[in-house]
Design an enzyme around this catalytic site. Structure first.
Site, PDB file in Angstrom:
ATOM      1  N   GLU A 284       6.277   7.806  -4.232  1.00 33.38           N
ATOM      2  CA  GLU A 284       4.836   7.933  -4.434  1.00 33.38           C
ATOM      3  C   GLU A 284       4.522   9.256  -5.115  1.00 33.38           C
ATOM      4  O   GLU A 284       5.180  10.261  -4.843  1.00 33.38           O
ATOM      5  CB  GLU A 284       4.106   7.855  -3.085  1.00 33.38           C
TER       6      GLU A 284
ATOM      7  N   HIS B 270      -1.746   3.810  -1.239  1.00 31.84           N
ATOM      8  CA  HIS B 270      -1.585   4.382   0.106  1.00 31.84           C
ATOM      9  C   HIS B 270      -2.950   4.679   0.714  1.00 31.84           C
ATOM     10  O   HIS B 270      -3.224   5.794   1.185  1.00 31.84           O
ATOM     11  CB  HIS B 270      -0.738   5.652   0.043  1.00 31.84           C
ATOM     12  N   ILE B 271      -3.770   3.653   0.743  1.00 29.49           N
ATOM     13  CA  ILE B 271      -5.163   3.846   1.154  1.00 29.49           C
ATOM     14  C   ILE B 271      -5.568   2.975   2.334  1.00 29.49           C
ATOM     15  O   ILE B 271      -6.719   3.003   2.774  1.00 29.49           O
ATOM     16  CB  ILE B 271      -6.086   3.566  -0.055  1.00 29.49           C
TER      17      ILE B 271
ATOM     18  N   ASP C 221       0.826  -1.204   0.000  1.00 29.32           N
ATOM     19  CA  ASP C 221       0.000   0.000   0.000  1.00 29.32           C
ATOM     20  C   ASP C 221       0.860   1.252   0.000  1.00 29.32           C
ATOM     21  O   ASP C 221       0.366   2.353  -0.222  1.00 29.32           O
ATOM     22  CB  ASP C 221      -0.904   0.004   1.243  1.00 29.32           C
TER      23      ASP C 221
END
Length: 308
Positions: free
Chosen positions: A264, A283-284, A259
């Site tokens: 990013e 990234h959730i 994730d």
């Protein structure tokens, strides 16, 4: 100019609560323009960010009135906390507010990867019936290795035990006599290699520091139980992505759920894209509707207090 500058998305009710008493500039995509952030922050007394706004000395120098920073999450690697301390700026992470969201994400990843039955939708729509190829494994009886027994690690432990998993843990920041070991009834493993050798699934829950960068690298992946799975919801830099790709390509490990990433957002030319057995999410893990409300409310409360 604003009292409070918010550079990434925040629960609308939390933003509204801040506007009741303060001049707020809220632009959820502002993180894409560091120069504009610096220009807008000159009069701001508080800054609220997630993980994509870099709060370094350059930004801090542009914000001489800043007294508080709210972090809509828990990781602080995008914030120069030492420089904040030198300037007397308080930093408030949303500690605890997204624990449930991340823990549930990890449990979902464990079940999806072990079962291995959720990739066949397109083939079934094409008329295939790949039943014999979709026979996976149960979580019950498997060993989960937790790296980092903080609040999230403990929440994952509780839920994994509910599935009948055995849980072992390694935490370089907890002493052997810390009460967390007794409270969770988790078997302590030290060194890390000992945990990797026995775990069917390894889940990472530690901050990114100089000591933890590439904590999971070539030697650690080689030490993992054959066919084991890796889950990273902590920080991308904790895992050496090139070593992970090699482990996936060679079949040394069965798969991974990521994730978070070293860079990013992840781009289409990333070497991770074509790695087999890899689940990717943006990234959730800590972002659910409920967590968003808790995080926003907590940070709004702390910023209001800091500016009172």
């Amino acid at each position: 100019m604003s009292d409070i500058l918010i550079t990434e998305f925040m629960d609308e009710d939390a933003v509204a609560s801040l506007r009741d008493g303060f001049d707020v500039h809220y632009a959820p995509d502002l993180h894409e323009s560091p120069a504009e952030i610096a220009a807008l922050s000159g009069s701001s007394r508080a800054l609220i960010v997630r993980n994509r706004t870099l709060v370094d000395t350059r930004l801090l120098d542009a914000a001489p009135r800043l007294v508080a920073i709210g972090r809509l999450g828990v990781g602080l690697d995008n914030i120069d906390t030492d420089a904040c301390a030198e300037r007397g700026i308080s930093v408030y992470p949303a500690t605890g507010a997204n624990v449930v969201a991340v823990a549930e994400y990890v449990i979902a990843a464990i079940l999806i990867m072990l079962r291995g039955a959720f990739h066949c939708g397109d083939r079934m729509r094409a008329g295939h019936w790949p039943r014999n190829e979709m026979v996976g494994s149960e979580a019950s009886g498997k060993t989960l290795g937790i790296v980092g027994l903080g609040a999230i690690g403990r929440a994952v432990t509780e839920r994994a035990k509910g599935l009948g998993m055995e849980v072992v843990a390694f935490d370089p920041f907890l002493s052997a006599d810390d009460e967390a070991w007794q409270r969770t009834k988790v078997r302590r493993m030290d060194p890390l290699m000992a945990l990797l050798e026995v775990s069917d699934v390894v889940s990472l829950h530690i901050p990114l520091t100089d000591a933890t960068r590439h904590l999971i690298g070539e030697h650690q992946i080689a030490a993992m139980k054959a066919g084991a799975y890796l889950i990273n919801t902590a920080r991308g830099g904790v895992v050496d992505e090139n070593a992970l790709i090699q482990g996936l390509n060679s079949g040394r490990i069965g798969g991974a759920a990521l994730d978070v990433f070293e860079d990013e957002p992840l781009t289409a030319d990333s070497a991770l894209i074509d790695a087999p057995g890899l689940y990717l999410t943006p990234h959730i893990a800590g972002l659910t509707r409920e967590a968003g409300i808790r995080v926003g409310s907590l940070i709004a409360s702390r910023i209001r207090s800091a500016l009172a």
